[in-house]
Design an enzyme around this catalytic site. Structure first.
Site, PDB file in Angstrom:
ATOM      1  CE  LYS A  36      -2.275  -1.077   3.820  1.00  0.00           C
ATOM      2  NZ  LYS A  36      -1.708  -2.406   4.185  1.00  0.00           N
ATOM      3  NE  ARG A 111      -4.196  -1.593   9.999  1.00  0.00           N
ATOM      4  CZ  ARG A 111      -3.148  -1.003   9.417  1.00  0.00           C
ATOM      5  NH1 ARG A 111      -3.189   0.245   9.067  1.00  0.00           N
ATOM      6  NH2 ARG A 111      -2.055  -1.699   9.181  1.00  0.00           N
ATOM      7  NE  ARG A 150       7.415  -3.015   5.829  1.00  0.00           N
ATOM      8  CZ  ARG A 150       6.105  -2.744   5.880  1.00  0.00           C
ATOM      9  NH1 ARG A 150       5.507  -2.213   4.835  1.00  0.00           N
ATOM     10  NH2 ARG A 150       5.400  -3.026   6.946  1.00  0.00           N
ATOM     11  NE  ARG A 156       6.304  -0.622   9.947  1.00  0.00           N
ATOM     12  CZ  ARG A 156       5.165  -0.598   9.280  1.00  0.00           C
ATOM     13  NH1 ARG A 156       5.087   0.050   8.128  1.00  0.00           N
ATOM     14  NH2 ARG A 156       4.107  -1.222   9.746  1.00  0.00           N
ATOM     15  NE  ARG A 168       2.309  -5.364  11.119  1.00  0.00           N
ATOM     16  CZ  ARG A 168       3.347  -5.151  10.308  1.00  0.00           C
ATOM     17  NH1 ARG A 168       4.491  -5.779  10.513  1.00  0.00           N
ATOM     18  NH2 ARG A 168       3.238  -4.324   9.312  1.00  0.00           N
TER      19      ARG A 168
HETATM   20  P1  AMP Z   1       0.801   0.422   8.853  1.00  0.00           P
HETATM   21  O1  AMP Z   1       1.944   1.357   8.670  1.00  0.00           O
HETATM   22  O2  AMP Z   1      -0.431   0.850   8.110  1.00  0.00           O
HETATM   23  O3  AMP Z   1       1.177  -1.011   8.586  1.00  0.00           O
HETATM   24  O4  AMP Z   1       0.394   0.497  10.387  1.00  0.00           O
HETATM   25  C1  AMP Z   1       1.300   0.105  11.412  1.00  0.00           C
HETATM   26  C2  AMP Z   1       0.531  -0.134  12.693  1.00  0.00           C
HETATM   27  O5  AMP Z   1      -0.085   1.101  13.116  1.00  0.00           O
HETATM   28  C3  AMP Z   1      -0.598  -1.137  12.614  1.00  0.00           C
HETATM   29  O6  AMP Z   1      -0.170  -2.484  12.760  1.00  0.00           O
HETATM   30  C4  AMP Z   1      -1.472  -0.680  13.788  1.00  0.00           C
HETATM   31  O7  AMP Z   1      -0.915  -1.093  15.016  1.00  0.00           O
HETATM   32  C5  AMP Z   1      -1.361   0.842  13.695  1.00  0.00           C
HETATM   33  N1  AMP Z   1      -2.400   1.400  12.820  1.00  0.00           N
HETATM   34  C6  AMP Z   1      -2.224   2.038  11.629  1.00  0.00           C
HETATM   35  N2  AMP Z   1      -3.389   2.425  11.101  1.00  0.00           N
HETATM   36  C7  AMP Z   1      -4.344   2.013  11.977  1.00  0.00           C
HETATM   37  C8  AMP Z   1      -5.762   2.084  11.994  1.00  0.00           C
HETATM   38  N3  AMP Z   1      -6.442   2.645  10.993  1.00  0.00           N
HETATM   39  N4  AMP Z   1      -6.405   1.553  13.067  1.00  0.00           N
HETATM   40  C9  AMP Z   1      -5.749   1.002  14.085  1.00  0.00           C
HETATM   41  N5  AMP Z   1      -4.423   0.871  14.129  1.00  0.00           N
HETATM   42  C10 AMP Z   1      -3.715   1.377  13.086  1.00  0.00           C
END
Ligand code: AMP
Length: 212
Positions: A36, A111, A150, A156, A168
């Protein structure tokens, strides 16, 4: 006659798509590791939309050591979702402060069904709505492979070990995947094959955006 009608419909779509009056709200959807973030960059370049990644916003809060960031870190490190109220509040305040843009690409938001409902409400209050959900479809084993690779360079914490990665992906299946049904009912779900070269996948996404 039919071809004239089709041409008119095409023109109308283009008009809606690029007219400044109508703001595009595009959800770039998919499990962790679907690509994404990478694809959002290309779509931003192509369409000049604003990129809104809740993951990036939360990581910035963590880097700034804000109270929100410190709270969110616990969930992120465990591969769990940050509570709905926190992320909905972040998006709400961003939308309220938004400068004039042609469109927004939501990456990693919504999400949960509660987040999707809240977003629909926020947009309805602006006389706007979601234009479509582009869903990158990638098999489980490929996701794990990508995330482990990654993790070697991203720094991260949630890419660092296989059990957090698996958590996840299962949180995605349980809490996020139901959104496919939610947007299918609204006629807004567009599956996109997320396997192949980055350029091929970008091409599929760009074509899909042009049909919205
Ligand atoms: P991402 O960078 O989108 O993979 O997000 C990393 C982490 O941030 C996720 O695994 C969640 O812990 C948190 N996170 C990001 N976006 C959301 C969301 N919309 N709702 C809840 N947690 C989020």
């Amino acid at each position: 006659m039919a071809s004239i009608m089709m041409a008119m419909a095409e023109t109308a779509k283009t008009f809606i798509h690029y007219n400044d009056q109508y703001m595009i709200h595009l959800i770039l959807f998919g499990p962790p590791g679907a690509g994404k973030g990478t694809q959002a960059i290309t779509l931003v370049e192509e369409f000049k939309f604003k990129h809104l990644s809740t993951g990036d916003l939360l990581r910035a809060e963590i880097a700034d050591k804000t109270a929100l960031g410190l709270e969110a870190k616990k969930f992120i490190d465990a591969g769990e979702l940050v509570p709905d109220a926190t992320v909905i509040g972040m998006i709400k305040s961003l939308l309220e402060r938004l400068e004039s843009v042609k469109g927004i690409i939501y990456d990693g938001f919504p999400r949960t069904v509660a987040q999707a409902e809240a977003l629909d409400k926020m947009l309805a209050s602006r006389q706007e709505s979601i234009s479509g959900l582009l869903s990158l479809e990638v098999p489980h084993d490929e996701l794990v492979k990508r995330l482990l690779i990654r993790g070697e360079s991203s720094g991260r914490t949630d890419d660092a070990d296989i059990s957090t990665i698996e958590n996840r992906i299962s949180v995605y299946s349980e809490k996020t995947q139901p959104l496919i049904d939610f947007y299918t009912k609204q006629g807004k779900y567009h599956p996109i094959e997320g396997i192949g070269s980055i350029e091929d996948i970008s091409g599929r996404l760009i074509s899909a955006v042009k049909t919205l």
